[in-house]
Every structure is written in structure tokens, then in C-alpha cells.
Design a protein around this motif. Structure first.
Motif, short mmCIF file in Angstrom:
data_model
loop_
_atom_site.label_atom_id
_atom_site.label_comp_id
_atom_site.label_asym_id
_atom_site.label_seq_id
_atom_site.Cartn_x
_atom_site.Cartn_y
_atom_site.Cartn_z
N PRO A 1 -1.73 0.53 -8.45
CA PRO A 1 -2.07 1.92 -8.80
C PRO A 1 -2.63 2.71 -7.64
O PRO A 1 -2.75 3.93 -7.72
N ASN A 2 -2.99 2.02 -6.54
CA ASN A 2 -3.55 2.71 -5.39
C ASN A 2 -2.57 2.86 -4.24
O ASN A 2 -2.95 3.30 -3.15
N SER A 3 -1.31 2.45 -4.44
CA SER A 3 -0.31 2.65 -3.38
C SER A 3 -0.01 4.14 -3.25
O SER A 3 -0.23 4.93 -4.17
N ILE A 4 0.52 4.52 -2.11
CA ILE A 4 0.81 5.93 -1.86
C ILE A 4 1.82 6.47 -2.86
O ILE A 4 1.64 7.56 -3.42
N LEU B 1 0.80 -1.22 0.00
CA LEU B 1 0.00 0.00 0.00
C LEU B 1 0.84 1.28 0.00
O LEU B 1 0.31 2.35 -0.25
N VAL B 2 2.14 1.15 0.26
CA VAL B 2 2.99 2.34 0.27
C VAL B 2 3.97 2.35 -0.90
O VAL B 2 4.07 3.34 -1.63
N GLN C 1 -9.12 3.35 -15.55
CA GLN C 1 -9.15 1.94 -15.18
C GLN C 1 -8.76 1.77 -13.71
O GLN C 1 -9.34 0.96 -13.00
N ALA C 2 -7.78 2.54 -13.25
CA ALA C 2 -7.38 2.46 -11.84
C ALA C 2 -8.50 2.95 -10.94
O ALA C 2 -8.72 2.42 -9.85
N TYR C 3 -9.24 3.94 -11.39
CA TYR C 3 -10.36 4.47 -10.62
C TYR C 3 -11.45 3.43 -10.44
O TYR C 3 -12.01 3.25 -9.38
N CYS C 4 -11.73 2.67 -11.48
CA CYS C 4 -12.77 1.64 -11.41
C CYS C 4 -12.21 0.37 -10.80
O CYS C 4 -12.24 -0.70 -11.41
N ARG C 5 -11.64 0.51 -9.62
CA ARG C 5 -10.96 -0.61 -8.99
C ARG C 5 -11.93 -1.58 -8.37
O ARG C 5 -13.04 -1.25 -8.05
#
Length: 360
Positions: free
Chosen positions: A84-87, A77-78, A356-360
Motif C-alpha cells: 500500500p506504500n508503493s508509488i 517500492l514502485v 490501516q495502511a496509514y498505521c503501517r
């Protein structure tokens, strides 16, 4: 305003908000484990699974790591650039979007997002493991500073509205995901504890839910009695005054969308206006009894889908590039900014990956 500029502002804001939310979730989880270990034995994997369920794709995490713990979840997550959702991915994408519209934002905004990006390049997994609280505090403070600078230096024009839409859609989506996952896990985790211990664990866990939304102090100013799940759910979903509740966030996104289009309660100019107006109206007249009769999971799943639909319609209305039906043009004469059969323009391919990353 060019749709390319509007889209970059939208995703810049959305990625900063997403990174700040992830940092806050991780920070609260570390503190939660410390609090729980004082009164009972904690099943560490269960505490970390929730973060993956809220923020990312569990199947992808399982394929890369296979086990849940502080090191693996923090790395994913970091630091994981394939997530695509990591910090580090979110701040990198936010910086890239800011760089592409650097002439449209203030120099102070650019300096802040650029400084945060370079700070992340110097951080190592070992340093985060040694002092997670300082690291997450730095990310949260940097995000708050960026939003404060934006509030102080960005003109209140169309670009400002896209920044607000992105921030509040992301905030509402994260709150809905967090409540959904945490409520399910808390309702099924009573076995194995005595009544006193179980009650203490529940209170600490629900306090963590409030802290994950920066809502504990605000909640206590409204509800003076003992912390109860029903009251917490009502506050985080339906409260119209707290800026991180779902209701407040949807209302703020609606106001920004309607400012863009000139829409109002009596008329909608596009599907995004209609969908966000419908969500806001439903939240305004919904009670906890209504949510209970429908089932919390079903209700929150509907909210999450609605938020996603609003994001997609905003994309189609303001960002997608379409060409009118005209006579065919020879391939050699086609310009780089033309659409093709209703698809988006070539300059927006990178933004398609963001969608695409937004529609996770």
C-alpha cells in the motif's frame, strides 16, 4: 463540509506526499551508491535495507523477495500493488480519492493527478532500471506541480486545512522514520574502514540524509562548518524555518487543525487539538541535550507515535461516523448511511483500508 469529502481530501494529499517522499528516497539512494563506490566497496544490501525500514514492512518484503538489491527494492517500492506504500499504489489511491470528490477540487488538480496516474501505467520495471534518475525526477516534479496547483487553485476553506494537515503529518512522519533508521545504521557501520575512508563515507552518508529531505542547500546556508551529525539532527528535527523539518511540519499541522476547530493555545476543542498542541510546545522548548539524554531512538519513537495518535484523533473527530444511542431499528429499515454500534458508515469501508495502511 461532509466528512466523506474531508477524508478523501485528507488521503489524497497524504498519498501524494508519501509517493513523492518514496521517490526522493530511492533517487538519493541510487546517487549515494555511485558516490560511495568511488571511495570504498559498498555492501549493497545494507544500503537498500534502510529504504524498506523507512517506508514499508520489512517482514512483508522478506516474504516476497528474500534478498535486498536495486531490482527487488525498486519493484516493491514502485510497482508492487500489494504494497500500500508503493508509488503506484499511493498515486492510484490518491487519484481515486480525488475522483470521489472531483466536484470539490479544481479541474487543474484532477488533470495533474490523473496525468501522473496514467504516466505510471506506461512505465515498466526495465525502463526504471535503465534510467532511474529520469523516472524519479518525473515523480518528484509531478508531485511538486500538484502541490503548486493546489496552492494556486484551491480555496482556503476547510478542505484546504485537511489537505495541509495530511501533507505535514506525512512529512513529519517520514522525516522521523528516516532520521531514526539512518542514524542507527550510520552509528554502527564504522567497522572495516580506515579513519580517512570512514570519515569520507560518513560525510557522504549524512549528505544523503539531508538530500533525502531536500535539505542540503538549506542546511549549508545555516551551518557553514563541516557537516556534523549533531548539527544535521538539530536542523531536521528542531528548525522552525525549514519546511521539511519535523518542528515546522508539526507547527503547520497544528495551525491547520486549530483553524478547523477554532482552538488556540488556551483552549482545545478536541483530542487532536490537544495532542498536536502538546507536540508543538515540546518541540519548541526541546534542545539537542534533551534529546541526547533521552536517547535519539526513544525520542523519535515518541514523535512517530504522537504523529500517529494525532492522525487517529483527527480521523475520530472529523471522519468517523457515529450514530446516537436511539431505539433499535428493524434491519429492513436501516439506511445505507447509518452507523452500527459506533462503527463507521458503510460508504467509508474503503477509507478504513486507507486508515490501516496509514498505521503501517
Amino acid at each position: 463540509m461532509l466528512s466523506r469529502v474531508a477524508e478523501s481530501l485528507f488521503w489524497m494529499s497524504r498519498y501524494v506526499e508519501r509517493a513523492e517522499n518514496t521517490a526522493r528516497f530511492l533517487d538519493v539512494n541510487f546517487n549515494l551508491l555511485l558516490d560511495l563506490n568511488r571511495i570504498t566497496t559498498v555492501e549493497t544490501p545494507d544500503c537498500w535495507i534502510a529504504l524498506i525500514l523507512v517506508t514499508s514492512d520489512r517482514e512483508k518484503f522478506d516474504s516476497l523477495y528474500g534478498q535486498y538489491g536495486a531490482e527487488t527494492v525498486t519493484d516493491y517500492l514502485v510497482f508492487n500493488r500489494n504494497n500500500p506504500n508503493s508509488i503506484i499504489s499511493c498515486i492510484g489511491l490518491a487519484r481515486e480519492n480525488a475522483r470521489s470528490v472531483i466536484e470539490s477540487i479544481s479541474s487543474e488538480m484532477w488533470e495533474q493527478i490523473n496525468n501522473l496516474y496514467h504516466y505510471l501505467q506506461t512505465v515498466t520495471p526495465q525502463s526504471v532500471q535503465n534510467d532511474p534518475f529520469s523516472f524519479y525526477r518525473e515523480i518528484k516534479n509531478a508531485s511538486h506541480l500538484f502541490q503548486g496547483i493546489t496552492d494556486s487553485t484551491f480555496p482556503r476553506n476547510e478542505g484546504w486545512d485537511f489537505v495541509q494537515i495530511a501533507k505535514y503529518l506525512e512529512r513529519a512522519d517520514n522525516a522521523a522514520r528516516l532520521i531514526d533508521v539512518k542514524y542507527h545504521m550510520l552509528e554502527t557501520s564504522h567497522a572495516g574502514h580506515g579513519d580517512v575512508v570512514s570519515g569520507s563515507v560518513d560525510i557522504i552518508q549524512w549528505m544523503a540524509v539531508l538530500k533525502s529531505c531536500s535539505a542540503l542547500e538549506a542546511f549549508r546556508k545555516v551551518y557553514f562548518a563541516r557537516i556534523k551529525p549533531q548539527s544535521i539532527l538539530e536542523f531536521l528535527i528542531l528548525d522552525r524555518t525549514f519546511p521539511r523539518s519535523i518542528n515546522f511540519s508539526v507547527c503547520a499541522a497544528k495551525d491547520a487543525l486549530w483553524r478547523l476547530s477554532g482552538g488556540s493555545a488556551g483552549r482545545s476543542f478536541n483530542s487532536a487539538d490537544r495532542l498536536i498542541g502538546k507536540m508543538e510546545a515540546e518541540l519548541s522548548y526541546t534542545t539537542m541535550d534533551d534529546i541526547a539524554s533521552k536517547g535519539l531512538h526513544s525520542y523519535l519513537a515518541g514523535l512517530e507515535q504522537g504523529i500517529m495518535d494525532v492522525g487517529e484523533q483527527t480521523h475520530l473527530t472529523y471522519f468517523a461516523y457515529h450514530t446516537p444511542e436511539i431505539e433499535p431499528v428493524e434491519e429492513g429499515l436501516r439506511t445505507t448511511f447509518s452507523g452500527n454500534g459506533g462503527k463507521r458508515a458503510e460508504w467509508s469501508q474503503a477509507q478504513q483500508q486507507q486508515q490501516q495502511a496509514y498505521c503501517r
